[in-house]
Design a protein around this motif. Structure first.
Motif, PDB file in Angstrom:
ATOM      1  N   PRO A 125       0.804  -1.233   0.000  1.00 36.55           N
ATOM      2  CA  PRO A 125       0.000   0.000   0.000  1.00 36.55           C
ATOM      3  C   PRO A 125       0.830   1.273   0.000  1.00 36.55           C
ATOM      4  O   PRO A 125       0.285   2.358  -0.135  1.00 36.55           O
ATOM      5  CB  PRO A 125      -0.816  -0.129   1.292  1.00 36.55           C
ATOM      6  CG  PRO A 125       0.052  -0.941   2.198  1.00 36.55           C
ATOM      7  CD  PRO A 125       0.788  -1.912   1.309  1.00 36.55           C
ATOM      8  N   THR A 126       2.166   1.157   0.156  1.00 35.39           N
ATOM      9  CA  THR A 126       2.996   2.355   0.146  1.00 35.39           C
ATOM     10  C   THR A 126       3.204   2.900  -1.254  1.00 35.39           C
ATOM     11  O   THR A 126       3.717   4.006  -1.428  1.00 35.39           O
ATOM     12  CB  THR A 126       4.368   2.067   0.784  1.00 35.39           C
ATOM     13  OG1 THR A 126       5.015   1.004   0.063  1.00 35.39           O
ATOM     14  CG2 THR A 126       4.204   1.653   2.246  1.00 35.39           C
ATOM     15  N   SER A 127       2.843   2.116  -2.259  1.00 27.96           N
ATOM     16  CA  SER A 127       2.842   2.631  -3.628  1.00 27.96           C
ATOM     17  C   SER A 127       1.405   2.644  -4.123  1.00 27.96           C
ATOM     18  O   SER A 127       0.566   1.896  -3.628  1.00 27.96           O
ATOM     19  CB  SER A 127       3.708   1.759  -4.547  1.00 27.96           C
ATOM     20  OG  SER A 127       3.151   0.462  -4.673  1.00 27.96           O
ATOM     21  N   GLY A 128       1.117   3.496  -5.067  1.00 23.53           N
ATOM     22  CA  GLY A 128      -0.255   3.583  -5.551  1.00 23.53           C
ATOM     23  C   GLY A 128      -0.410   4.705  -6.553  1.00 23.53           C
ATOM     24  O   GLY A 128       0.565   5.160  -7.160  1.00 23.53           O
ATOM     25  N   TYR A 129      -1.633   5.175  -6.698  1.00 23.87           N
ATOM     26  CA  TYR A 129      -1.957   6.206  -7.690  1.00 23.87           C
ATOM     27  C   TYR A 129      -2.642   7.379  -7.001  1.00 23.87           C
ATOM     28  O   TYR A 129      -3.528   7.189  -6.156  1.00 23.87           O
ATOM     29  CB  TYR A 129      -2.876   5.638  -8.770  1.00 23.87           C
ATOM     30  CG  TYR A 129      -2.296   4.464  -9.512  1.00 23.87           C
ATOM     31  CD1 TYR A 129      -1.520   4.649 -10.659  1.00 23.87           C
ATOM     32  CD2 TYR A 129      -2.518   3.165  -9.068  1.00 23.87           C
ATOM     33  CE1 TYR A 129      -0.975   3.572 -11.342  1.00 23.87           C
ATOM     34  CE2 TYR A 129      -1.982   2.079  -9.735  1.00 23.87           C
ATOM     35  CZ  TYR A 129      -1.215   2.288 -10.873  1.00 23.87           C
ATOM     36  OH  TYR A 129      -0.685   1.217 -11.528  1.00 23.87           O
ATOM     37  N   PHE A 130      -2.224   8.574  -7.379  1.00 31.61           N
ATOM     38  CA  PHE A 130      -2.915   9.774  -6.922  1.00 31.61           C
ATOM     39  C   PHE A 130      -3.773  10.275  -8.070  1.00 31.61           C
ATOM     40  O   PHE A 130      -3.264  10.582  -9.150  1.00 31.61           O
ATOM     41  CB  PHE A 130      -1.929  10.852  -6.491  1.00 31.61           C
ATOM     42  CG  PHE A 130      -2.600  12.160  -6.167  1.00 31.61           C
ATOM     43  CD1 PHE A 130      -3.394  12.289  -5.040  1.00 31.61           C
ATOM     44  CD2 PHE A 130      -2.451  13.258  -7.000  1.00 31.61           C
ATOM     45  CE1 PHE A 130      -4.030  13.491  -4.750  1.00 31.61           C
ATOM     46  CE2 PHE A 130      -3.070  14.456  -6.728  1.00 31.61           C
ATOM     47  CZ  PHE A 130      -3.867  14.564  -5.589  1.00 31.61           C
ATOM     48  N   VAL A 131      -5.083  10.333  -7.840  1.00 31.51           N
ATOM     49  CA  VAL A 131      -6.011  10.767  -8.886  1.00 31.51           C
ATOM     50  C   VAL A 131      -6.924  11.855  -8.327  1.00 31.51           C
ATOM     51  O   VAL A 131      -7.123  11.961  -7.113  1.00 31.51           O
ATOM     52  CB  VAL A 131      -6.854   9.584  -9.422  1.00 31.51           C
ATOM     53  CG1 VAL A 131      -5.966   8.570 -10.121  1.00 31.51           C
ATOM     54  CG2 VAL A 131      -7.637   8.900  -8.293  1.00 31.51           C
ATOM     55  N   MET A 132      -7.481  12.644  -9.210  1.00 33.36           N
ATOM     56  CA  MET A 132      -8.432  13.687  -8.829  1.00 33.36           C
ATOM     57  C   MET A 132      -9.775  13.342  -9.449  1.00 33.36           C
ATOM     58  O   MET A 132      -9.892  13.233 -10.676  1.00 33.36           O
ATOM     59  CB  MET A 132      -7.927  15.056  -9.305  1.00 33.36           C
ATOM     60  CG  MET A 132      -6.758  15.562  -8.498  1.00 33.36           C
ATOM     61  SD  MET A 132      -5.863  16.927  -9.268  1.00 33.36           S
ATOM     62  CE  MET A 132      -4.742  16.025 -10.344  1.00 33.36           C
ATOM     63  N   VAL A 133     -10.764  13.126  -8.603  1.00 35.15           N
ATOM     64  CA  VAL A 133     -12.068  12.667  -9.073  1.00 35.15           C
ATOM     65  C   VAL A 133     -13.159  13.564  -8.510  1.00 35.15           C
ATOM     66  O   VAL A 133     -12.965  14.261  -7.505  1.00 35.15           O
ATOM     67  CB  VAL A 133     -12.332  11.202  -8.651  1.00 35.15           C
ATOM     68  CG1 VAL A 133     -11.282  10.269  -9.233  1.00 35.15           C
ATOM     69  CG2 VAL A 133     -12.343  11.067  -7.122  1.00 35.15           C
TER      70      VAL A 133
END
Length: 206
Positions: A166-174
């Protein structure tokens, strides 16, 4: 014969389920202790356990690391210590390349670890990676004005962790209207996501 094989397989799986969490837990602890023991390299060789007692003391580096962190925290609790920290920040902020890395890491750590940080405060459901597919995510801090001026005020920043790390992932704006709030704590949501849905939190009363 088939029944015996099935029984032996069942015993093997049961034993694996019992010992695997224990083994992984001790492996992680050993990794953490071994890494923190490297802080003993800050101590002169003549004062290290192997020089004083003739043998190494596992975990002593962990104690030293905790003492360093506690001492640093206590130092910053007064005006003089805060001024020293400001001078240190100012010095690192003037070194090319170093200032870029240091300022970025400092901003992230301040957001994640400070009491007033807004990171990972709200577990939500978000459609990712496409419409109709939902996943557990976490609302992050407010979006900057430059983003809001382009997208509007109805959008939020969301962190979608990857599994099992979980320390890696995606930052998205929704759009906030396209998300659903989760009646879970951050710990419960993380545990549920990391376990790939196999460890569900207990139903809340009422």
């Amino acid at each position: 014969m088939t029944q015996i094989k099935m029984t032996l397989k069942g015993y093997l799986v049961t034993g694996l389920l019992l010992w695997l969490p224990v083994a992984v837990t001790f492996w992680v602890l050993n990794l953490i202790v071994g890494t923190l023991d490297q802080t003993l390299n800050l101590v002169p060789r003549s004062l290290r356990p192997e020089a004083l007692f003739g043998f190494n003391i596992p975990g002593l580096g962990v104690l030293l690391a905790v003492l360093i962190l506690l001492g640093t925290g206590m130092l910053t609790a007064n005006v003089l210590g805060q001024r020293l920290i400001d001078l240190w920040d100012g010095l690192l902020s003037r070194i090319p390349v170093v200032k870029t890395i240091y300022s970025s890491v400092k901003q992230v750590s301040d957001t994640l670890l400070s009491d007033n940080g807004q990171a990972f405060k709200t577990p939500i459901l978000v459609q990712f990676p496409h419409q109709g597919m939902w996943t557990v995510a976490f609302q992050t801090g407010p979006l900057p004005h430059a983003v809001n001026s382009e997208l509007g005020d109805g959008y939020i920043g969301v962190y979608v962790p990857t599994i099992p790390n979980p320390t890696s992932g995606y930052f998205v704006m929704v759009a906030k209207a396209d998300t659903k709030p989760l009646n879970m704590s951050v710990d419960e949501a993380l545990k549920y996501a990391i376990s790939m849905g196999m460890v569900a939190p207990a139903p809340k009363a009422g």
